[in-house]
Write a protein that holds these residues in place. Structure first.
Motif, PDB file in Angstrom:
ATOM      1  N   SER A 166       0.870  -1.180   0.000  1.00  0.00           N
ATOM      2  CA  SER A 166       0.000   0.000   0.000  1.00  0.00           C
ATOM      3  C   SER A 166       0.901   1.221   0.000  1.00  0.00           C
ATOM      4  O   SER A 166       2.088   1.147   0.340  1.00  0.00           O
ATOM      5  N   PHE A 167       0.339   2.364  -0.371  1.00  0.00           N
ATOM      6  CA  PHE A 167       1.158   3.535  -0.664  1.00  0.00           C
ATOM      7  C   PHE A 167       0.765   4.734   0.203  1.00  0.00           C
ATOM      8  O   PHE A 167      -0.403   4.900   0.542  1.00  0.00           O
ATOM      9  N   ALA A 168       1.758   5.550   0.515  1.00  0.00           N
ATOM     10  CA  ALA A 168       1.533   6.807   1.225  1.00  0.00           C
ATOM     11  C   ALA A 168       2.072   7.921   0.334  1.00  0.00           C
ATOM     12  O   ALA A 168       3.266   8.224   0.361  1.00  0.00           O
ATOM     13  N   THR A 169       1.210   8.484  -0.477  1.00  0.00           N
ATOM     14  CA  THR A 169       1.655   9.457  -1.479  1.00  0.00           C
ATOM     15  C   THR A 169       1.576  10.901  -1.006  1.00  0.00           C
ATOM     16  O   THR A 169       2.242  11.765  -1.581  1.00  0.00           O
ATOM     17  N   THR A 170       0.787  11.180   0.032  1.00  0.00           N
ATOM     18  CA  THR A 170       0.604  12.566   0.464  1.00  0.00           C
ATOM     19  C   THR A 170       1.922  13.220   0.842  1.00  0.00           C
ATOM     20  O   THR A 170       2.159  14.398   0.542  1.00  0.00           O
ATOM     21  N   VAL A 171       2.805  12.479   1.486  1.00  0.00           N
ATOM     22  CA  VAL A 171       4.080  13.033   1.935  1.00  0.00           C
ATOM     23  C   VAL A 171       4.959  13.449   0.753  1.00  0.00           C
ATOM     24  O   VAL A 171       5.835  14.319   0.894  1.00  0.00           O
ATOM     25  N   LEU A 172       4.720  12.868  -0.418  1.00  0.00           N
ATOM     26  CA  LEU A 172       5.494  13.205  -1.614  1.00  0.00           C
ATOM     27  C   LEU A 172       4.804  14.254  -2.476  1.00  0.00           C
ATOM     28  O   LEU A 172       5.406  14.791  -3.410  1.00  0.00           O
ATOM     29  N   GLU A 173       3.550  14.549  -2.181  1.00  0.00           N
ATOM     30  CA  GLU A 173       2.815  15.573  -2.935  1.00  0.00           C
ATOM     31  C   GLU A 173       3.087  16.975  -2.388  1.00  0.00           C
ATOM     32  O   GLU A 173       2.873  17.960  -3.084  1.00  0.00           O
ATOM     33  N   ASN A 174       3.535  17.022  -1.144  1.00  0.00           N
ATOM     34  CA  ASN A 174       3.891  18.301  -0.520  1.00  0.00           C
ATOM     35  C   ASN A 174       5.391  18.531  -0.713  1.00  0.00           C
ATOM     36  O   ASN A 174       6.209  17.734  -0.256  1.00  0.00           O
ATOM     37  N   PRO A 175       5.808  19.591  -1.416  1.00  0.00           N
ATOM     38  CA  PRO A 175       7.235  19.791  -1.696  1.00  0.00           C
ATOM     39  C   PRO A 175       8.104  19.844  -0.439  1.00  0.00           C
ATOM     40  O   PRO A 175       9.236  19.357  -0.436  1.00  0.00           O
ATOM     41  N   THR A 176       7.571  20.411   0.638  1.00  0.00           N
ATOM     42  CA  THR A 176       8.356  20.526   1.868  1.00  0.00           C
ATOM     43  C   THR A 176       8.581  19.172   2.517  1.00  0.00           C
ATOM     44  O   THR A 176       9.718  18.818   2.873  1.00  0.00           O
ATOM     45  N   THR A 177       7.526  18.393   2.680  1.00  0.00           N
ATOM     46  CA  THR A 177       7.692  17.090   3.331  1.00  0.00           C
ATOM     47  C   THR A 177       8.435  16.109   2.420  1.00  0.00           C
ATOM     48  O   THR A 177       9.145  15.229   2.913  1.00  0.00           O
ATOM     49  N   ARG A 178       8.314  16.291   1.110  1.00  0.00           N
ATOM     50  CA  ARG A 178       9.107  15.453   0.200  1.00  0.00           C
ATOM     51  C   ARG A 178      10.595  15.741   0.371  1.00  0.00           C
ATOM     52  O   ARG A 178      11.422  14.822   0.430  1.00  0.00           O
ATOM     53  N   HIS A 179      10.933  17.016   0.452  1.00  0.00           N
ATOM     54  CA  HIS A 179      12.333  17.404   0.685  1.00  0.00           C
ATOM     55  C   HIS A 179      12.820  16.863   2.028  1.00  0.00           C
ATOM     56  O   HIS A 179      13.941  16.337   2.136  1.00  0.00           O
ATOM     57  N   ASP A 180      11.982  16.983   3.051  1.00  0.00           N
ATOM     58  CA  ASP A 180      12.368  16.511   4.377  1.00  0.00           C
ATOM     59  C   ASP A 180      12.532  14.993   4.404  1.00  0.00           C
ATOM     60  O   ASP A 180      13.409  14.472   5.114  1.00  0.00           O
ATOM     61  N   LEU A 181      11.705  14.284   3.648  1.00  0.00           N
ATOM     62  CA  LEU A 181      11.842  12.824   3.570  1.00  0.00           C
ATOM     63  C   LEU A 181      13.163  12.454   2.916  1.00  0.00           C
ATOM     64  O   LEU A 181      13.874  11.556   3.385  1.00  0.00           O
ATOM     65  N   ARG A 182      13.486  13.140   1.837  1.00  0.00           N
ATOM     66  CA  ARG A 182      14.757  12.876   1.157  1.00  0.00           C
ATOM     67  C   ARG A 182      15.941  13.096   2.095  1.00  0.00           C
ATOM     68  O   ARG A 182      16.889  12.302   2.139  1.00  0.00           O
ATOM     69  N   ARG A 183      15.874  14.161   2.874  1.00  0.00           N
ATOM     70  CA  ARG A 183      16.957  14.477   3.805  1.00  0.00           C
ATOM     71  C   ARG A 183      16.996  13.482   4.964  1.00  0.00           C
ATOM     72  O   ARG A 183      18.079  13.052   5.376  1.00  0.00           O
ATOM     73  N   ALA A 184      15.841  13.100   5.488  1.00  0.00           N
ATOM     74  CA  ALA A 184      15.793  12.175   6.629  1.00  0.00           C
ATOM     75  C   ALA A 184      16.401  10.827   6.289  1.00  0.00           C
ATOM     76  O   ALA A 184      17.014  10.172   7.146  1.00  0.00           O
ATOM     77  N   LEU A 185      16.247  10.406   5.021  1.00  0.00           N
ATOM     78  CA  LEU A 185      16.768   9.108   4.600  1.00  0.00           C
ATOM     79  C   LEU A 185      18.118   9.206   3.907  1.00  0.00           C
ATOM     80  O   LEU A 185      18.665   8.192   3.476  1.00  0.00           O
ATOM     81  N   SER A 186      18.646  10.439   3.796  1.00  0.00           N
ATOM     82  CA  SER A 186      19.942  10.680   3.137  1.00  0.00           C
ATOM     83  C   SER A 186      19.970  10.061   1.742  1.00  0.00           C
ATOM     84  O   SER A 186      20.942   9.401   1.350  1.00  0.00           O
ATOM     85  N   LEU A 187      18.901  10.282   0.984  1.00  0.00           N
ATOM     86  CA  LEU A 187      18.804   9.718  -0.358  1.00  0.00           C
ATOM     87  C   LEU A 187      19.652  10.516  -1.343  1.00  0.00           C
ATOM     88  O   LEU A 187      19.623  11.749  -1.340  1.00  0.00           O
ATOM     89  N   ASP A 188      20.391   9.831  -2.197  1.00  0.00           N
ATOM     90  CA  ASP A 188      21.116  10.497  -3.272  1.00  0.00           C
ATOM     91  C   ASP A 188      20.162  10.927  -4.383  1.00  0.00           C
ATOM     92  O   ASP A 188      20.361  11.959  -5.030  1.00  0.00           O
TER      93      ASP A 188
END
Length: 324
Positions: free
Chosen positions: A265-287
């Motif tokens: 199942s998917f949680a897309t809302t966190v990726l639809e918001n530019p701020t929380t998407r950026h924060d997710l990328r930073r929290a996981l140290s994604l390249d």
């Protein structure tokens, strides 16, 4: 509509089982001899939540992977050219079908999994996925040029990710336009061939640390598992070409998961918001750039959401072009 070759009709029918955001099914197909033109359908785009069309292209990428996979079941190869027209941003792919030998066992297994795959919005068994299954799922994503970052139950970043998910959902809940857009595609009636019916939205979780998306129209509450595997699908860049690749990778890994009786199942809302998407990328140290957040686990077979008919998917004439 002209009579469609039986093999192509079966390919389109199978491909339409691809997952899409809110089950919008934002694809449109034209047929020209042994060629299929796949277009994104902007009338099915979530204009407010997905203004750039990222999720629309991901959905079309999943459809495209199903075309490639189901073609092999018909002893055809599907040679796809991605974004072939620089002047038509909605022209996702041109596909040429050529005769080929029959599918091998792996290809056949994936093609059979297309009809079995279904998104599950109910609790999973409270256990992570087996390591060998996870490895195959990750390899499937990499085959399509994407990466799958695993978030295990013991991972200290897991609570940060869930906090971001809840924050994004709370912000969307305060946005009247976002609420209206979600309402237009969820809790749909039996007469609809798209959207998510009320009985398939699943319940809301009874606690904030459960790895599940909360829909506004979710029915009732339930205790969800805490030890299922979470994962983020990412791509090296963040362009329409990457989004299409993310969709192909998503469907490839989901079909592999299905062969092991694993649902997602998917949680897309966190990726639809530019701020929380950026924060997710930073929290996981994604390249790379996060394109999809999901939970995966073992569960009973879940009912399928409705699908549009062949007549609704295959359309004659020129497709609508994207605005510059």
């Amino acid at each position: 509509m002209d009579v469609i070759d039986a093999r192509i009709e079966r390919i389109i029918t199978a491909s339409a089982h691809a997952p899409s955001v809110h089950n919008t099914q934002p694809w449109r197909v034209e047929l020209e001899g042994n060629r299929m033109l796949v277009h994104a359908d902007p009338s099915r785009q979530l204009r407010h939540s997905d203004p750039a069309g990222r999720e629309m292209y991901i959905s079309c990428g999943a459809f495209l992977f199903n075309v490639r996979t189901s073609a092999r079941r018909e002893s055809l190869t599907a040679q796809a050219t991605i974004l072939p027209s620089p002047h038509d941003k909605l022209h996702v792919a041109s596909i040429r079908f050529d005769p080929a030998l029959g599918p091998d066992m792996d290809e056949l297994e994936l093609s059979v999994a297309i009809d079995r795959r279904a998104t599950s919005r109910t609790p999973f068994d409270d256990q992570p996925l087996d390591s060998d299954v996870l490895l195959e799922i990750q390899m499937a994503a990499r085959d399509e040029g994407a990466d799958l970052h695993l978030i295990h139950p013991s991972d200290p970043t897991r609570s940060n990710v869930l906090t971001l998910v809840r924050r994004a959902e709370a912000l969307a809940g305060e946005d009247a336009v976002a609420r209206g857009e979600e309402a237009a595609w969820t809790a749909t009636t039996a007469a609809r061939h798209d959207g998510i019916p009320q009985d398939l939205l699943g319940p809301s979780a009874t606690d904030e640390q459960a790895p599940v998306r909360h829909f506004l129209a979710s029915g009732g509450d339930a205790e969800f598992e805490h030890r299922s595997t979470m994962a983020v699908l990412s791509t090296p860049d963040d362009t329409p070409r990457d989004w299409i690749a993310a969709g192909e990778a998503l469907e490839h890994l989901l079909l592999v998961a299905t062969t092991y009786f694993v649902h997602a199942s998917f949680a897309t809302t966190v990726l639809e918001n530019p701020t929380t998407r950026h924060d997710l990328r930073r929290a996981l140290s994604l390249d790379g750039w996060p394109q999809m957040l999901m939970r995966m686990g073992y569960s009973a077979t879940h009912p399928h959401t409705p699908r549009r008919t062949i007549e609704e998917i295959v359309a004659p004439g020129e497709p609508e072009t994207a605005a510059e």
